[in-house]
Design a protein around this motif. Sequence first.
Motif, PDB file in Angstrom:
ATOM      1  N   ASP A  11       0.826  -1.214   0.000  1.00 39.82           N
ATOM      2  CA  ASP A  11       0.000   0.000   0.000  1.00 39.82           C
ATOM      3  C   ASP A  11       0.859   1.263   0.000  1.00 39.82           C
ATOM      4  OD1 ASP A  11      -2.724   1.224   0.280  1.00 39.82           O
ATOM      5  OD2 ASP A  11      -1.804   2.018   2.109  1.00 39.82           O
ATOM      6  N   GLU A  12       1.984   1.235   0.702  1.00 42.48           N
ATOM      7  CA  GLU A  12       2.870   2.392   0.763  1.00 42.48           C
ATOM      8  C   GLU A  12       3.412   2.748  -0.610  1.00 42.48           C
ATOM      9  OE1 GLU A  12       5.262   5.521   1.989  1.00 42.48           O
ATOM     10  OE2 GLU A  12       3.667   4.496   3.129  1.00 42.48           O
ATOM     11  N   TYR A  13       3.768   1.749  -1.404  1.00 37.33           N
ATOM     12  CA  TYR A  13       4.402   2.019  -2.692  1.00 37.33           C
ATOM     13  C   TYR A  13       3.414   2.056  -3.857  1.00 37.33           C
ATOM     14  CZ  TYR A  13       9.073   1.648  -0.704  1.00 37.33           C
ATOM     15  OH  TYR A  13      10.221   1.881   0.019  1.00 37.33           O
ATOM     16  N   TYR A  48       4.778  -0.682 -12.501  1.00 33.92           N
ATOM     17  CA  TYR A  48       6.062  -1.397 -12.461  1.00 33.92           C
ATOM     18  C   TYR A  48       7.163  -0.538 -11.842  1.00 33.92           C
ATOM     19  CZ  TYR A  48       9.989  -4.213 -14.250  1.00 33.92           C
ATOM     20  OH  TYR A  48      11.119  -4.971 -14.371  1.00 33.92           O
ATOM     21  N   LYS A  49       7.161   0.751 -12.163  1.00 31.28           N
ATOM     22  CA  LYS A  49       8.168   1.653 -11.593  1.00 31.28           C
ATOM     23  C   LYS A  49       8.039   1.715 -10.070  1.00 31.28           C
ATOM     24  CE  LYS A  49      11.378   4.921 -11.654  1.00 31.28           C
ATOM     25  NZ  LYS A  49      11.437   5.295 -10.248  1.00 31.28           N
ATOM     26  N   ASN A  50       6.825   1.694  -9.562  1.00 28.66           N
ATOM     27  CA  ASN A  50       6.622   1.693  -8.108  1.00 28.66           C
ATOM     28  C   ASN A  50       7.180   0.420  -7.475  1.00 28.66           C
ATOM     29  OD1 ASN A  50       4.255   3.016  -9.637  1.00 28.66           O
ATOM     30  ND2 ASN A  50       4.163   4.020  -7.638  1.00 28.66           N
ATOM     31  N   LEU A  51       6.996  -0.711  -8.170  1.00 25.94           N
ATOM     32  CA  LEU A  51       7.534  -1.976  -7.684  1.00 25.94           C
ATOM     33  C   LEU A  51       9.053  -1.931  -7.646  1.00 25.94           C
ATOM     34  CD1 LEU A  51       7.000  -4.962  -6.857  1.00 25.94           C
ATOM     35  CD2 LEU A  51       7.175  -5.534  -9.301  1.00 25.94           C
ATOM     36  N   GLN A  83      -3.151   0.353  -5.758  1.00 23.83           N
ATOM     37  CA  GLN A  83      -3.245  -0.143  -7.131  1.00 23.83           C
ATOM     38  C   GLN A  83      -2.629  -1.537  -7.232  1.00 23.83           C
ATOM     39  OE1 GLN A  83      -2.422   2.954 -10.296  1.00 23.83           O
ATOM     40  NE2 GLN A  83      -1.475   3.978  -8.533  1.00 23.83           N
ATOM     41  N   PRO A  84      -3.051  -2.321  -8.217  1.00 21.70           N
ATOM     42  CA  PRO A  84      -2.470  -3.647  -8.404  1.00 21.70           C
ATOM     43  C   PRO A  84      -1.089  -3.551  -9.044  1.00 21.70           C
ATOM     44  CG  PRO A  84      -4.070  -3.218 -10.126  1.00 21.70           C
ATOM     45  CD  PRO A  84      -4.167  -2.062  -9.161  1.00 21.70           C
ATOM     46  N   ILE A  85      -0.296  -4.611  -8.877  1.00 18.61           N
ATOM     47  CA  ILE A  85       0.994  -4.701  -9.566  1.00 18.61           C
ATOM     48  C   ILE A  85       0.726  -4.970 -11.039  1.00 18.61           C
ATOM     49  CG2 ILE A  85       3.155  -5.998  -9.740  1.00 18.61           C
ATOM     50  CD1 ILE A  85       2.833  -6.686  -6.765  1.00 18.61           C
ATOM     51  N   SER A  86       1.215  -4.100 -11.897  1.00 24.12           N
ATOM     52  CA  SER A  86       0.928  -4.184 -13.327  1.00 24.12           C
ATOM     53  C   SER A  86       1.993  -3.394 -14.074  1.00 24.12           C
ATOM     54  CB  SER A  86      -0.456  -3.590 -13.622  1.00 24.12           C
ATOM     55  OG  SER A  86      -0.437  -2.181 -13.396  1.00 24.12           O
TER      56      SER A  86
END
Length: 480
Positions: A389-391, A402-405, A395-398
């Motif tokens: 949730d912090e990063y 991807y940049k947030n991941l 939103q879902p991982i998609s």
Amino acid sequence: MVLKVVCIFIICIFCVHGQDVPVVSTTLGKIAGVYEESYKGKMFSAFYGIPFAKPPIGVLRFQDPQPVPPWSGVWNANSTDIMCAQVMHAPEPEGGSYMGDEDCLYLNVFVPSTEIDSLKKFDVIVHIHGGGLMFGSSNSYTGPNYLMDEDVILVTMNYRLGVLGFLSTEDDIVPGNNGMKDQVLALKWIRDHVKSFGGNPDSVTLTGLSAGGASVHLHYFSPLSKGLFARGVSFSGNALTPWVLQDDPLRKAQLLGTYLGCPSRKTKDLVDCLKQRPTRQVVESIKIMRPWLFNPFSPLGIVVEKSGSNKFLVEHPYRLLKEGRFYDVPWITSLTSEEGLYPAADYVLKRNYLSELDKRWLELAPSVLDYNYTIPDGIKDQVSAQIKDEYLKGQPISPTTYKNLIDMMSDRLFSIPAEKAAKLQAHSTKSPVYVYYFCYTGEKLESFTVHFAKQDQDDGKYTNFLFIYIDTYYLCCRLR
């Protein structure tokens, strides 16, 4: 007539082979290498595959490395493809393919001249390869051709990896850290023999990428390494990164033993049994510790040794940093702008990987972010959900997030530990500590995301490790 031509041809081959190779005399014996050409067209001497330890096979499996004895005749140092037994990094098939050999403790020496002069005192650069302590080899870098345009000697080394290098039973049977002790023995070999190649043993600079960078930093804390180097450079890795230190090593050793059909109640029986198993079975057993793709990429690693008379690491590096108990010589460390592309570049190899990670996030996050053994089971789901949730802000991982991941994985696996390590070391040392931040994406140099995700360079939005030597002029921050 034909026979005469063939005889002349064979004679010519022997003449050329006998004359046109560099030969060095050491106290171990003579070593013959090959000539190569630098980027700028300068001829230099290369020695590939010099043994620095006895083969760690049979009864020596899982044991401290033993110095190599002298040999008779001439050692032909022209073996360019030696690597330690490993599961090479790849999400598929099933987390990577087996390659390499158990007899692998060899190093390479490169001299910036065709004439070997033992009276020279070239500075020595030692490069320790990366690979999460699980894969890689002494040839896992761009090669010597760039540095051989300078007046330096380059040495690269192999060290045992994975189960063979980092298994620990937390007692006298296998205290652990054999891969690091291999590195120490290689450094002792350099101290004792690099003079024969024209190198200065009092001016040795350690360099390393990722796990190699962490290895460099770990040598600052080991009583076995003190005095064997004069300075160090850690690219994208240090002793505080969470994937470097191994948690619950005895439990992992027992798990691997059970998988291979070995008794695990007594550690001696366990290890005796593992010594009887084929190399490939032992090495590939690491796959049972990876629940998804190649994660966690370092299931085994460094341990604080509880037993043994030849301890590489006696206390946690964080405590040693806080208390200023480390080898006080200069240190440079680095970060890149998207460190988390290792291993997140894997996740764009197939369209379903990101969606699978999103659906199985609570299950996979502890392995992907390497806190499976450090967060209590009762709160793992809560911690994993809070991190996501912090990063990702709900939103879902998609592909969109991807940049947030990548930012998440950068912070956890590289960036925050690097900042912490640099500040702690700068606070306690009298020697200079430097940090630089690298964020340039070249037009021609292959970046990490291009290398693993198979993208076109022009399409790469992120940069990571570039397989080049970075000149220290890129330094942007000195911490004191």
